[in-house]
Design a protein around this motif. Structure first.
Motif, PDB file in Angstrom:
ATOM      1  N   ARG A  48      10.410 -80.957 -19.991  1.00 24.44           N
ATOM      2  CA  ARG A  48      10.576 -80.427 -18.633  1.00 24.44           C
ATOM      3  C   ARG A  48       9.237 -80.091 -17.984  1.00 24.44           C
ATOM      4  N   LEU A  49       8.208 -79.932 -18.789  1.00 23.70           N
ATOM      5  CA  LEU A  49       6.865 -79.696 -18.266  1.00 23.70           C
ATOM      6  C   LEU A  49       6.006 -80.887 -18.670  1.00 23.70           C
ATOM      7  N   THR A  50       5.601 -81.665 -17.685  1.00 26.35           N
ATOM      8  CA  THR A  50       4.879 -82.909 -17.954  1.00 26.35           C
ATOM      9  C   THR A  50       3.450 -82.851 -17.426  1.00 26.35           C
ATOM     10  N   VAL A  51       2.603 -83.783 -17.923  1.00 27.25           N
ATOM     11  CA  VAL A  51       1.204 -83.893 -17.501  1.00 27.25           C
ATOM     12  C   VAL A  51       1.005 -85.294 -16.936  1.00 27.25           C
ATOM     13  N   ASP A  52       0.736 -85.370 -15.638  1.00 27.67           N
ATOM     14  CA  ASP A  52       0.615 -86.670 -14.952  1.00 27.67           C
ATOM     15  C   ASP A  52       1.827 -87.558 -15.247  1.00 27.67           C
ATOM     16  N   GLY A  53       3.006 -86.901 -15.292  1.00 30.38           N
ATOM     17  CA  GLY A  53       4.241 -87.641 -15.499  1.00 30.38           C
ATOM     18  C   GLY A  53       4.556 -87.971 -16.949  1.00 30.38           C
ATOM     19  N   GLN A  54       3.680 -87.590 -17.878  1.00 31.54           N
ATOM     20  CA  GLN A  54       3.890 -87.910 -19.286  1.00 31.54           C
ATOM     21  C   GLN A  54       4.330 -86.668 -20.064  1.00 31.54           C
ATOM     22  N   THR A  55       5.163 -86.911 -21.062  1.00 32.17           N
ATOM     23  CA  THR A  55       5.599 -85.834 -21.951  1.00 32.17           C
ATOM     24  C   THR A  55       4.623 -85.717 -23.116  1.00 32.17           C
ATOM     25  N   LEU A  56       4.060 -84.536 -23.294  1.00 29.54           N
ATOM     26  CA  LEU A  56       3.117 -84.302 -24.377  1.00 29.54           C
ATOM     27  C   LEU A  56       3.636 -83.201 -25.298  1.00 29.54           C
ATOM     28  N   ARG A  57       2.888 -82.955 -26.359  1.00 32.26           N
ATOM     29  CA  ARG A  57       3.230 -81.867 -27.282  1.00 32.26           C
ATOM     30  C   ARG A  57       2.498 -80.595 -26.854  1.00 32.26           C
ATOM     31  N   PRO A  58       3.032 -79.429 -27.209  1.00 31.98           N
ATOM     32  CA  PRO A  58       2.365 -78.174 -26.831  1.00 31.98           C
ATOM     33  C   PRO A  58       0.916 -78.104 -27.291  1.00 31.98           C
ATOM     34  N   ARG A  59       0.600 -78.702 -28.458  1.00 32.88           N
ATOM     35  CA  ARG A  59      -0.754 -78.588 -29.004  1.00 32.88           C
ATOM     36  C   ARG A  59      -1.720 -79.651 -28.488  1.00 32.88           C
ATOM     37  N   ASP A  60      -1.230 -80.584 -27.691  1.00 35.21           N
ATOM     38  CA  ASP A  60      -2.102 -81.650 -27.184  1.00 35.21           C
ATOM     39  C   ASP A  60      -3.148 -81.091 -26.215  1.00 35.21           C
TER      40      ASP A  60
END
Length: 324
Positions: A48-60
């Motif tokens: 639900r929280l993305t970075v530039d439209g991508q799904t990442l892991r909390p630790r990324d």
């Protein structure tokens, strides 16, 4: 600008230069400060929280200039119903509600108390509390404990108050009448957990959670003491358990008070009041914290309720008559 509707949370923000190069969950907590880090972490894992439209892991690791976007539904608060209730409001603004809780009022719905709780009354007073976890209740008082309580009216306030409680910077000061003559104040540092023999009780147990209480004497009587207790931690029944642990159970405590003891040469009125006292003689007198929006130190007081004040008056009169 962040947008937050009543049904869906929609937030967008560009990662500023000074936060670039950190973990995603760390950055999110600093950008979307109205939400707790644990809540944001869950939303990252759910995509639900993305970075530039991508799904990442909390630790990324993410870098400045990237765009954070959050689209999420507020947490489901359950089938709670708003009910009209007279609230003794000490203070209220956009973010905080401070009340003086009466005896006999359950704070949160549970088995056997689905309605008629403080939470039901809060939802009637401020319907927007449905969008705040647990309707803004960040700490509780036992059903028969009276006194000052704070409620978070917004997500910003909720996150701030939870953080202050976890950091042990919230000042919570209680007054109680205990059985026995306390000679001096002290600190009780004893872990509290579920009583292994009676599951409805808490107890001092080695496997419990750390618990710290500081108490001092306000007034001594021949067989009782009026004490003030300041909490560092907020374990279930903490004051009741700790004071019993050091040999001074609270007057009227049905769970930890033990066998009723009649003071020597006490007048009949005092004996009857002690025997019939309907609850643990415990009152949350003062609450001190920092305002979640501007950091201003704030302090509130709830005067002693009539039943405790009357009992203190009887104890004083009995001592004066005995000395006289």
């Amino acid at each position: 600008m962040p947008k937050n509707t009543t049904k869906t949370i929609e937030l967008c923000a560009e990662i500023p230069t000074e936060l670039g190069g950190q973990r995603l969950d760390q950055i999110a907590a600093q950008v979307f400060t109205e939400h707790s880090r644990s809540r944001l972490t869950a939303w990252i894992k759910e995509g639900r929280l993305t970075v530039d439209g991508q799904t990442l892991r909390p630790r990324d690791t993410v870098y400045s200039g990237a765009m954070l976007k959050l689209v999420a539904e507020p947490a489901e608060q359950g089938e709670w119903h708003a009910q009209p209730m007279d609230l003794d409001i000490i203070f209220e603004d956009e973010h905080l509600l401070v009340i003086n809780k009466p005896a006999g009022l359950v704070v949160h719905p549970a088995a056997g108390h689905a309605t008629g709780t403080l939470l039901n009354g809060l939802l009637h007073h401020a319907p927007q509390l449905r969008e705040v976890p647990r309707a803004g209740i960040v700490h509780r008082l036992d059903k028969d404990t009276t006194g000052v309580m704070v409620v978070a009216k917004t997500l910003i306030a909720h996150t701030s108050l939870v953080e202050q409680l976890q950091a042990r910077t919230v000042g919570r000061t209680y007054e109680a009448i205990v059985v026995g003559v306390v000679t001096s104040g002290a600190t009780i540092e004893a872990a509290i957990g579920r009583d292994p023999h009676q599951r409805q009780r808490m107890a001092v147990v080695a496997s419990g959670k750390p618990a710290v209480s500081h108490y001092r004497v306000l007034q001594r009587f021949r067989a009782h003491t009026h004490v003030r207790v300041q909490l560092e931690t907020g374990r279930t029944h903490q004051i009741r358990v700790h004071m019993t642990h050091v040999g001074f159970p609270l007057v009227g405590d049905p769970l930890y008070g033990g066998r009723f003891r009649i003071p020597t040469a006490a007048n009949p009125t005092l004996v009857e009041e002690l025997r019939a006292f309907p609850r643990q003689a415990l009152h949350a007198r003062f609450l001190e914290l920092k305002h979640p929006l501007n950091g201003t130190s704030m302090k509130w007081e709830a005067p002693l309720p009539d039943d405790i004040s009357w009992l203190l008056q009887l104890l004083r009169q009995n001592d004066e008559a005995f000395i006289g």
